[in-house]
Design a protein around this motif. Structure first.
Motif, PDB file in Angstrom:
ATOM      1  N   SER A   1      -0.329  -0.727 -18.483  1.00 17.56           N
ATOM      2  CA  SER A   1       0.839  -1.650 -17.914  1.00 17.56           C
ATOM      3  C   SER A   1       0.633  -3.008 -17.994  1.00 17.56           C
ATOM      4  O   SER A   1      -0.481  -3.648 -18.068  1.00 17.56           O
ATOM      5  CB  SER A   1       1.111  -1.175 -16.531  1.00 17.56           C
ATOM      6  OG  SER A   1       0.129  -1.540 -15.596  1.00 17.56           O
ATOM      7  N   THR A   2       1.714  -3.853 -18.064  1.00 17.51           N
ATOM      8  CA  THR A   2       1.611  -5.265 -17.972  1.00 17.51           C
ATOM      9  C   THR A   2       2.494  -5.731 -17.088  1.00 17.51           C
ATOM     10  O   THR A   2       3.460  -5.453 -16.618  1.00 17.51           O
ATOM     11  CB  THR A   2       1.693  -5.873 -19.247  1.00 17.51           C
ATOM     12  OG1 THR A   2       1.206  -7.209 -19.560  1.00 17.51           O
ATOM     13  CG2 THR A   2       3.177  -5.542 -19.783  1.00 17.51           C
ATOM     14  N   ARG A   3       2.412  -7.313 -16.556  1.00 19.09           N
ATOM     15  CA  ARG A   3       3.123  -7.891 -15.839  1.00 19.09           C
ATOM     16  C   ARG A   3       3.923  -8.962 -16.572  1.00 19.09           C
ATOM     17  O   ARG A   3       3.266  -9.730 -17.465  1.00 19.09           O
ATOM     18  CB  ARG A   3       2.490  -8.302 -14.491  1.00 19.09           C
ATOM     19  CG  ARG A   3       1.989  -7.700 -13.562  1.00 19.09           C
ATOM     20  CD  ARG A   3       0.975  -8.086 -12.365  1.00 19.09           C
ATOM     21  NE  ARG A   3      -0.001  -9.197 -13.116  1.00 19.09           N
ATOM     22  CZ  ARG A   3      -1.039  -8.673 -13.529  1.00 19.09           C
ATOM     23  NH1 ARG A   3      -1.728  -7.447 -13.508  1.00 19.09           N
ATOM     24  NH2 ARG A   3      -1.962  -9.678 -13.999  1.00 19.09           N
ATOM     25  N   VAL A   4       5.226  -9.141 -16.311  1.00 17.95           N
ATOM     26  CA  VAL A   4       5.878 -10.513 -16.829  1.00 17.95           C
ATOM     27  C   VAL A   4       6.173 -11.467 -15.800  1.00 17.95           C
ATOM     28  O   VAL A   4       6.982 -10.988 -14.702  1.00 17.95           O
ATOM     29  CB  VAL A   4       7.216  -9.848 -17.608  1.00 17.95           C
ATOM     30  CG1 VAL A   4       7.919 -10.915 -18.119  1.00 17.95           C
ATOM     31  CG2 VAL A   4       6.780  -8.869 -18.579  1.00 17.95           C
TER      32      VAL A   4
ATOM     33  N   ASP B   1       5.523  -0.385 -16.944  1.00 17.79           N
ATOM     34  CA  ASP B   1       4.479   0.568 -17.171  1.00 17.79           C
ATOM     35  C   ASP B   1       4.035   1.249 -18.492  1.00 17.79           C
ATOM     36  O   ASP B   1       3.582   2.050 -18.438  1.00 17.79           O
ATOM     37  CB  ASP B   1       4.763   1.645 -15.972  1.00 17.79           C
ATOM     38  CG  ASP B   1       6.163   2.325 -16.501  1.00 17.79           C
ATOM     39  OD1 ASP B   1       6.774   2.145 -17.362  1.00 17.79           O
ATOM     40  OD2 ASP B   1       6.567   3.213 -15.528  1.00 17.79           O
ATOM     41  N   GLY B   2       4.750   0.648 -19.531  1.00 18.13           N
ATOM     42  CA  GLY B   2       4.095   1.125 -20.893  1.00 18.13           C
ATOM     43  C   GLY B   2       4.998   2.258 -21.089  1.00 18.13           C
ATOM     44  O   GLY B   2       4.884   2.951 -22.264  1.00 18.13           O
ATOM     45  N   ARG B   3       6.144   2.763 -20.457  1.00 21.24           N
ATOM     46  CA  ARG B   3       6.866   4.002 -20.657  1.00 21.24           C
ATOM     47  C   ARG B   3       8.156   3.537 -21.314  1.00 21.24           C
ATOM     48  O   ARG B   3       8.763   2.543 -20.882  1.00 21.24           O
ATOM     49  CB  ARG B   3       6.982   4.870 -19.583  1.00 21.24           C
ATOM     50  CG  ARG B   3       5.744   5.352 -18.860  1.00 21.24           C
ATOM     51  CD  ARG B   3       5.856   6.035 -17.708  1.00 21.24           C
ATOM     52  NE  ARG B   3       4.452   6.796 -17.160  1.00 21.24           N
ATOM     53  CZ  ARG B   3       3.928   7.720 -17.671  1.00 21.24           C
ATOM     54  NH1 ARG B   3       4.466   8.499 -18.620  1.00 21.24           N
ATOM     55  NH2 ARG B   3       2.787   8.071 -17.300  1.00 21.24           N
TER      56      ARG B   3
ATOM     57  N   GLY C   1      10.737   7.899 -19.925  1.00 19.44           N
ATOM     58  CA  GLY C   1       9.793   7.881 -19.295  1.00 19.44           C
ATOM     59  C   GLY C   1       8.293   8.517 -19.881  1.00 19.44           C
ATOM     60  O   GLY C   1       7.331   8.819 -19.135  1.00 19.44           O
ATOM     61  N   ARG C   2       8.399   8.578 -21.046  1.00 23.80           N
ATOM     62  CA  ARG C   2       7.219   8.820 -21.769  1.00 23.80           C
ATOM     63  C   ARG C   2       6.345   7.645 -22.328  1.00 23.80           C
ATOM     64  O   ARG C   2       7.130   6.715 -22.400  1.00 23.80           O
ATOM     65  CB  ARG C   2       7.503  10.012 -23.103  1.00 23.80           C
ATOM     66  CG  ARG C   2       8.036  11.177 -22.709  1.00 23.80           C
ATOM     67  CD  ARG C   2       8.327  11.986 -23.921  1.00 23.80           C
ATOM     68  NE  ARG C   2       9.287  11.556 -24.862  1.00 23.80           N
ATOM     69  CZ  ARG C   2      10.449  11.889 -24.995  1.00 23.80           C
ATOM     70  NH1 ARG C   2      10.819  12.757 -24.003  1.00 23.80           N
ATOM     71  NH2 ARG C   2      11.550  11.421 -25.520  1.00 23.80           N
TER      72      ARG C   2
END
Length: 733
Positions: free
Chosen positions: A657-660, A700-702, A706-707
């Motif tokens: 995951s990453t934050r913007v 969350d990288g999905r 949701g995959r």
């Protein structure tokens, strides 16, 4: 901007009317395939990648070889975090498996490196072979070794610290590459072509099929029922191996170079070709692979490469910038040029004023090109010189030529179709660079880099220019730039000399700043100097105190930085056989390569108009491309917008995951959209109102289903009532 006499970006130029551009407007090079960075890797031979680490075998000299571990979590700033040296004679191809890397040590056999701690790799074991180990492939607990004239060797590596030879088979030629699938090993057999070996009984491998290729068969890549063979000068060979014992010809792609290693992602292939750099291939129809693009490598020499997480890593084992080079795959295309023009001579440098490009074309003198339609540039006029035109400065309807052994030549170019010689001054040295000094209104002096001297020439009467002041500079001066009262002179191997011209009749050396490279060109904007430092890239200096320049930042370039121009947030660099580069210099302490252009020749000179980049490359003439958009990077297919607020992505690259993080000037709603490199929406995260100031959204990288989204490059776009902004992010596997 110090080069307004050479580039014509400012409205102060006389007669610099600019017609509307007919061809492409600005381009966001950051979204396209481009060179990013490099790191010295001695003489790298092969590479493998796993997550944030690249493993590179290297041979620095006989009995000086080993393995480098490189952290590429920030692809723009790769760092060698571990190195294991050996006394083996050579280190060739490698295979990575878990905590171990298996390297072909030639006559030293297989070298097994433990990389469980990337910061402290070490040689854990060796296993001699009858031949000379070149490379290897791993399948399960078995290692398959290409052992030169000894053919294929099969080893049990259930205990990597104690590899055990199980069997071998030779086929009367050198084994240079190996790939394994199921019960078959496929070997690049040099002059004997493609070899198929049954390894179902590891103790008794047997040759069961072959295909005699046209070239020198080496690296092999398998994709289902297809085998892609790097066949040297014969290009890329494609074979059908649906019946392994009887491989059949599908097609042969001529790369016009020397095909080496292919990496396949989906229907795109990335082929390292040591005469052409990195080639991008469309493999949608395997029987008709198509070269869609190319990223140039230094001296056009690219060894094996691997692709991971949206980046390609090339082992460049030759030339002045040998090491591991990083290429951002982007959207799989490189920027096209709008137009090109072959000049009659050797195009050395270019200056752009309005719609006209003035080219110093060496023995063919001055070429004046109408580029009102960048897609169709046309030579309007030509002026002969006594020796060779190396540089040109233009203002007020006059062109000033650094004419090598012919000194300074001044031409009237008010009618560009018929330039006329006004006057000249023979200089004792070799005039290679020229700039103009404005003392009181119109330009009154030409400042010429004349081999071992800097000459300040009074041009008040262009029919009879005379020396006004001379300063001995004991080095080879190639370029000179003037900003305010100071001249900045490149001294090749001696760096840059700053000269005070407040009294043009008595120039005074202020200081010399040495660099590790060869300073070929300088551009100065305000209190910042940008140096094209040859094989040491681009250096940025604070010259607010000319007596004590301070280096702010450095960015490597793929080949040899020859010429540089700065406008707005970007520096544009002619980089020899590295093509042309676009470098983001908004943060001088951390300049970043965000774009590259493939050119036909050797990038020697560069100039800018209000909308376009002009690159000259010797006998290849002139090429014209759109300038980098000065707005924020935008996702493909998504309209760009200005940036009324700051935007950052962290961590980047990221694994899960990453934050913007973004800022608003007033409260309001915001939405995070995620796009892939084709401009397709991957996910959307809508939120309510946000406060003024700094805010954060998380991806969350999905995807929308949701995959987990696959590893690769994504564009994270924040949309608000104040506008929109986009940043690129890389998801690691």
């Amino acid at each position: 901007m110090n080069r307004f006499a050479r580039v014509g970006l400012l409205g102060m130029l006389v007669g610099a009317a600019v017609s509307p551009a007919i061809a492409t407007t600005c381009v966001d090079y950051a979204t396209m395939t481009h060179w990013v960075s490099m790191i010295d890797g001695h003489d790298p031979v092969d590479v493998a990648v796993d997550g944030q680490y690249v493993y590179a075998s290297y041979t620095y000299d006989i009995y000086a070889c080993g393995l480098n571990v490189i952290d590429v979590s920030d692809p723009a700033n790769p760092v060698v975090v571990g190195q294991a040296a050996t006394t083996a004679q050579f280190a060739f191809g490698l295979a990575h498996d878990g905590n171990y890397v298996y390297v072909g040590g030639y006559e030293s056999g297989v070298l097994v490196f433990d990389v469980s701690n990337p910061a402290a790799p070490f040689l854990a074991a060796t296993e001699n072979t009858p031949g000379a180990t070149r490379t290897a492939a791993v399948q399960g607990q078995t290692l398959y070794v290409a052992d030169d004239w000894n053919g294929l060797v099969v080893m049990n590596i259930s205990n990597p610290l104690n590899p055990v030879t199980l069997g071998s088979v030779s086929f009367g030629d050198q084994a240079h590459g190996v790939a394994v699938q199921g019960n078959y090993a496929y070997v690049g057999g040099a002059d004997s072509g493609f070899q198929v070996i049954d390894v179902s009984v590891p103790a008794s491998p047997a040759v069961v099929g072959s295909y005699d290729s046209a070239g020198f068969a080496g690296a092999i890549t398998l994709d289902g029922n297809l085998a892609y063979v790097g066949d040297g000068v014969a290009g890329l060979l494609v074979l059908d191996i649906s019946t392994p014992t009887s491989p059949t010809f599908v097609t042969q792609l001529d790369t016009d170079g020397y095909a080496e290693t292919l990496t396949i992602h989906g229907t795109t292939g990335y082929l390292s070709d040591n005469s052409n750099g990195l080639l991008l291939l469309d493999l949608t129809t395997p029987s008709n692979p198509v070269i869609t693009d190319r990223v140039q490598a230094p001296i056009n020499w690219a060894g094996p490469s691997v692709v991971n997480g949206g980046f390609a890593y090339l082992a460049v084992g030759s030339g002045s910038t040998k090491g591991i080079h990083v290429v951002d795959i982007g959207n799989g295309t490189t920027a096209p040029f709008d137009g090109a023009l072959d000049t009659p001579g050797h195009a050395e440098q270019v200056t752009v004023v309005g719609d006209l490009a003035y080219i110093a074309d060496k023995s063919s003198g001055l070429q004046i090109v109408d580029a009102a339609d960048p897609a169709n540039p046309v030579i309007l006029g030509t002026a002969s010189v006594r020796d060779k035109a190396y540089d040109v400065a233009v203002t007020g309807g006059r062109a000033y030529i650094a004419d090598g052994l012919g000194g300074l030549r001044i031409f009237d170019v008010t009618n560009p179709s018929t330039p006329a010689l006004l006057g000249f001054l023979d200089t004792p040295g070799k005039a290679l660079g020229v700039a103009l000094l404005n003392v009181a209104g119109p330009f009154e002096y030409a400042v010429v880099a004349d081999d071992g001297t800097l000459r300040v020439i009074d041009i008040t009467n262009p029919a009879a220019p005379v020396d006004a002041g001379i300063l001995t500079i004991p080095s080879y001066g190639k370029d000179v730039e003037v900003e305010g009262r100071y001249a900045y002179v490149s001294r090749s191997f001696s760096g840059m000399t700053i000269v005070d011209l407040i009294d043009p009749t008595s120039p005074v050396e202020v200081t010399t700043y040495d660099t590790p490279g060869l300073v070929c060109a300088i551009d100065v904007s305000g209190s910042t100097a940008y140096l094209a430092d040859g094989n040491r890239g681009v250096r940025i200096l604070d010259v607010s105190n000319p007596a004590a320049p301070v280096e702010l930042g450095l960015v490597n370039t793929p080949s040899f930085a020859q010429s540089i121009e700065v406008a707005g947030n970007y520096a544009y660099v002619a980089d020899g056989q590295g093509g042309a580069l676009v470098i983001d210099v908004r943060d001088p302490a951390a300049p970043l390569s965000v774009g590259s252009l493939e050119i036909a020749g050797f990038g020697e000179g560069i100039g800018l108009s209000r909308t376009h980049i002009f690159v000259v490359s010797g006998t290849a003439g002139l090429e014209i491309a759109p300038r980098q958009c000065d707005a924020v990077t935008s996702a493909p297919g998504v309209a760009g917008a200005g940036t009324p607020f700051s935007l950052s992505v962290s961590p980047n690259p990221f694994a899960s995951s990453t934050r913007v993080t973004f800022s608003l000037t007033r409260p309001g709603p915001a939405r995070l959209d995620i796009y892939d490199t084709a401009g397709r929406a991957v996910a959307e995260r809508a939120e309510g109102a946000f406060d003024a100031g700094t805010n954060t959204l998380r991806w969350d990288g999905r995807n929308a289903s949701g995959r987990p989204a696959p590893a690769g490059v994504y564009f994270l776009r924040i949309v608000t009532e104040e506008g929109a902004a986009t940043e690129k992010a890389v998801r690691l596997r």
